[in-house]
Motif scaffolding. Structure first.
Motif, short mmCIF file in Angstrom:
data_model
loop_
_atom_site.label_atom_id
_atom_site.label_comp_id
_atom_site.label_asym_id
_atom_site.label_seq_id
_atom_site.Cartn_x
_atom_site.Cartn_y
_atom_site.Cartn_z
N SER A 138 0.83 8.63 14.87
CA SER A 138 0.53 8.68 16.07
C SER A 138 -0.30 7.36 16.58
N GLY A 139 0.75 6.90 15.61
CA GLY A 139 -0.56 5.06 15.73
C GLY A 139 -1.93 5.10 14.74
N GLU A 140 -1.89 5.88 14.15
CA GLU A 140 -3.30 6.06 13.83
C GLU A 140 -3.18 4.71 12.69
N ALA A 141 -1.76 4.57 11.58
CA ALA A 141 -1.96 4.19 10.28
C ALA A 141 -2.54 2.54 11.07
N GLN A 142 -1.90 2.10 12.38
CA GLN A 142 -2.18 0.58 12.17
C GLN A 142 -3.62 0.12 12.86
N LYS A 143 -4.74 0.89 12.83
CA LYS A 143 -5.92 1.15 13.21
C LYS A 143 -6.84 0.97 11.91
N LEU A 144 -5.82 1.73 10.50
CA LEU A 144 -6.75 2.33 9.08
C LEU A 144 -5.86 1.01 8.50
N ALA A 145 -5.23 0.01 9.08
CA ALA A 145 -4.63 -1.07 8.07
C ALA A 145 -5.43 -2.04 7.78
N HIS A 146 -6.25 -1.85 8.41
CA HIS A 146 -7.14 -3.71 7.50
C HIS A 146 -8.97 -2.74 7.93
N VAL A 147 -9.13 -1.89 7.32
CA VAL A 147 -9.95 -0.75 7.07
C VAL A 147 -10.26 -0.54 5.85
N PRO A 148 -11.74 -0.85 5.05
CA PRO A 148 -12.07 -1.33 3.24
C PRO A 148 -11.28 0.28 3.20
N THR A 149 -11.01 0.11 1.77
CA THR A 149 -11.06 2.04 1.40
C THR A 149 -11.36 2.10 -0.15
N ARG A 150 -11.46 3.22 -0.48
CA ARG A 150 -11.68 3.80 -1.63
C ARG A 150 -10.50 3.52 -2.75
N ALA A 151 -10.25 3.77 -3.74
CA ALA A 151 -9.76 3.52 -3.71
C ALA A 151 -9.61 5.25 -5.20
N ALA A 152 -7.66 4.89 -4.76
CA ALA A 152 -8.03 7.23 -5.02
C ALA A 152 -8.22 7.65 -6.53
N LEU A 153 -8.28 8.50 -6.47
CA LEU A 153 -8.92 9.19 -8.02
C LEU A 153 -7.77 9.76 -8.81
N ASN A 154 -8.27 10.22 -10.04
CA ASN A 154 -6.74 10.04 -10.71
C ASN A 154 -5.77 11.34 -10.82
N ASP A 155 -5.98 12.25 -10.39
CA ASP A 155 -5.31 13.29 -9.83
C ASP A 155 -4.83 13.04 -8.98
N GLN A 156 -5.12 12.39 -7.55
CA GLN A 156 -4.50 12.23 -6.13
C GLN A 156 -3.08 11.28 -6.78
N THR A 157 -2.63 11.59 -6.06
CA THR A 157 -1.11 11.07 -5.55
C THR A 157 -0.15 11.68 -5.17
N SER A 158 0.86 11.36 -4.28
CA SER A 158 1.23 10.71 -3.21
C SER A 158 2.22 11.40 -3.98
#
Length: 227
Positions: free
Chosen positions: A48-68
């Motif tokens: 959808s192209g939304e990934a480019q908008k979020l490329a420079h947005v500050p992001t929280r660290a993933a939790l221990n049980d959050q994995t891809s």
């Protein structure tokens, strides 16, 4: 050599210098977004192209049980957390894994007993799909809440939030798994309860139906939630 303790004015100045976040106990400011760790959601954002908008947005660290990982399932992780007691997550995860193994064995045995190919196709062999369907079937859509009017407390049926509905669904399924004889293991009983709930039968589904019957009997008091 002992250091001199900080005075109150010095502590206040130290607090102003570091600028701690104001959103409760979170270590991240409010403008930090939650991480998107699912492969499917990441693929959708890229298409959808939304990934480019979020490329420079500050992001929280993933939790221990959050994995891809392709084996990660948010609903299964939540079920493990609800099943956990005294922080023993390894035991809770082991019970859920053995429950899924038992579901697989029961469904495979049912599958091989059938001779008709059309009936075999209707048998669900994926334990994750059975758990998802079981939780969905047990979810209530109404609940009773006490409301006092004129010195009398009425049990008034009100709509239930999705989060509360999901919690009650898992709670009833776990309670149904615990209602067993001492000679029966928990994961065996829990597996059969999940299979029954996926087929819209069993004790957990009966609890939902009983709650809906009580809401139906008290529907005359439904107008009290607005008055």
């Amino acid at each position: 050599m002992f250091t001199r303790p900080l005075l109150l004015s010095s502590k206040l100045e130290l607090t102003r210098c570091f600028k701690f976040p104001q959103n409760g106990m979170s270590q991240y400011p409010s403008y930090y977004i939650k991480p998107i760790y699912s492969n499917d959601k990441q693929t959708d954002l890229i298409k959808s192209g939304e990934a480019q908008k979020l490329a420079h947005v500050p992001t929280r660290a993933a939790l221990n049980d959050q994995t891809s990982s392709i084996y990660h399932d948010d609903l299964i992780c939540l079920l493990v957390n609800y099943l956990m007691k005294d922080g023993n997550k390894l035991l809770a995860r082991d019970l859920v894994e053995k429950t899924m193994e038992k579901i697989k064995r029961v469904q495979l045995e049912k599958y091989h007993k059938l001779a008709n190919e059309e009936e075999k196709e209707k048998v669900v062999l994926n334990p994750r799909a059975i758990i998802h369907q079981a939780i969905t079937n047990v979810k209530p859509i109404l609940q009773l809440t006490p409301i006092k009017r004129g010195g009398v407390t009425y049990q008034v049926p009100v709509p239930i939030t999705d989060r509360r509905s999901q919690f009650l669904s898992m709670k009833w399924l776990i309670e149904a798994g615990n209602e067993k004889e001492r000679t029966v293991r928990f994961y065996d009983q829990f597996a059969y309860e999940l299979i029954d709930a996926a087929n819209n039968t069993g004790r957990a589904v009966k609890k939902k139906q009983d709650l809906h019957k009580q809401c139906e009997m008290n529907r005359a008091y439904a107008h009290y939630r607005w008055s």
